[in-house]
Design an enzyme around this catalytic site. Structure first.
Site, PDB file in Angstrom:
ATOM      1  CD  GLU A  94      61.139 -35.299 -51.647  1.00 29.34           C
ATOM      2  OE1 GLU A  94      62.318 -35.285 -51.267  1.00 29.34           O
ATOM      3  OE2 GLU A  94      60.771 -35.784 -52.714  1.00 29.34           O
TER       4      GLU A  94
ATOM      5  CG  HIS B  64      56.096 -27.569 -53.263  1.00 26.17           C
ATOM      6  ND1 HIS B  64      55.345 -28.715 -53.323  1.00 26.17           N
ATOM      7  CD2 HIS B  64      56.830 -27.534 -54.399  1.00 26.17           C
ATOM      8  CE1 HIS B  64      55.633 -29.361 -54.448  1.00 26.17           C
ATOM      9  NE2 HIS B  64      56.526 -28.667 -55.122  1.00 26.17           N
TER      10      HIS B  64
ATOM     11  CG  HIS C  11      57.300 -24.986 -57.871  1.00 24.19           C
ATOM     12  ND1 HIS C  11      56.355 -25.415 -58.780  1.00 24.19           N
ATOM     13  CD2 HIS C  11      57.709 -26.101 -57.221  1.00 24.19           C
ATOM     14  CE1 HIS C  11      56.199 -26.728 -58.680  1.00 24.19           C
ATOM     15  NE2 HIS C  11      57.016 -27.175 -57.748  1.00 24.19           N
TER      16      HIS C  11
HETATM   17 CO    CO Z   1      56.843 -29.133 -57.120  1.00 20.60          CO
END
Ligand code: CO
Length: 257
Positions: free
Chosen positions: A87, A142, A205
């Protein structure tokens, strides 16, 4: 105002998680008081869902274009991302593509961009979750397919070297995963496990993969392993010490020429 700060986040559709992003945005904005703050979310899916709910949030290229049209000269792009991963690379490329539209355009650092950052975050998180007799703390990060995923095993090492081997680091989408965490818990012979997100926000999540009621959630799996499991459903964005780490990066970068 001729100077802007774009706070770029992945984004979330969960209202409580949104507050965590906004808390970090406020801390960043306070660190750059003469800049107009503009929000951008990188996730197209999240922006689409928000749009259906009647809220328009810019992507980074859209935020840059809006600032260009306003005649902004100096733009600082500050990610709220955790690490220099996929990202972040994408965000740098998008900012680079708009560079010629401004007299000055800079991109800041994510939360974890140096060994010092890793140690500062580990210290902050360790203070949030004191060691308990018979207990372990399991952090859910993550995880990434990007090399920057090494921050997770690095944080694990920092906890161990810092006298907190009871803190175990796992990831949803990277390595170490739940399998490695379960193996270490077994060796530790603990009975209680506290789960907490190692993420900016407690979004999908944390609510589903970590502490959800489904058969595959970490909480369900660890309960089936026989542990008494509790969970924190708050993202690190809520933690003032974490906000201060983001703000310190920004202050440093703004004073550097
Ligand atoms: Co994710």
């Amino acid at each position: 105002m001729n100077q802007a700060l774009i706070c770029v986040s992945f984004g979330t559709t969960v209202p409580a998680a949104r507050q965590e992003i906004e808390a970090v945005e406020r801390a960043l904005s306070a660190a750059a008081p003469d800049r107009k703050m503009v929000r951008a979310f990188t996730s197209g899916m999240i922006r689409r869902i928000l749009k259906e709910r009647g809220e328009t949030v810019y992507s980074l290229p859209e935020a840059l274009e809006a600032l260009r049209q306003e005649g902004t000269e100096d733009v600082f792009v500050q990610p709220t991302h955790f690490l220099c991963g996929i990202e972040y690379d994408k965000l740098r490329a998008e900012a680079g593509a708009a560079r010629q539209n401004f007299a000055r355009l800079r991109v800041g650092r994510p939360l974890l961009a140096s060994t010092r950052d890793l140690r500062a975050l580990a210290e902050t998180v360790a203070a949030l979750y004191p060691a308990r007799q018979d207990g372990a703390v399991v952090l859910m990060g993550h995880g990434s397919a990007h090399f920057a995923n090494v921050v997770y095993p690095a944080l694990q090492t920092i906890f161990e070297l810092g006298g907190r081997p009871d803190i175990r680091v796992g990831t949803v989408e990277g390595w170490p995963a739940l399998a490695e965490v379960r193996r270490s818990l077994e060796q530790m012979k603990v009975r209680r496990v506290h789960l907490a997100p190692l993420m900016l926000v407690a979004g999908d999540h944390a609510r589903n993969d970590m502490a959800g009621e489904g058969p595959d959630s970490w909480q369900t799996v660890l309960e089936q392993d026989g542990y008494a499991v509790t969970a924190t459903l708050e993202g690190l964005g809520r933690c003032e010490a974490v906000q201060a780490l983001y703000a310190a990066h920004l202050r440093e970068d703004l004073t550097r020429d």
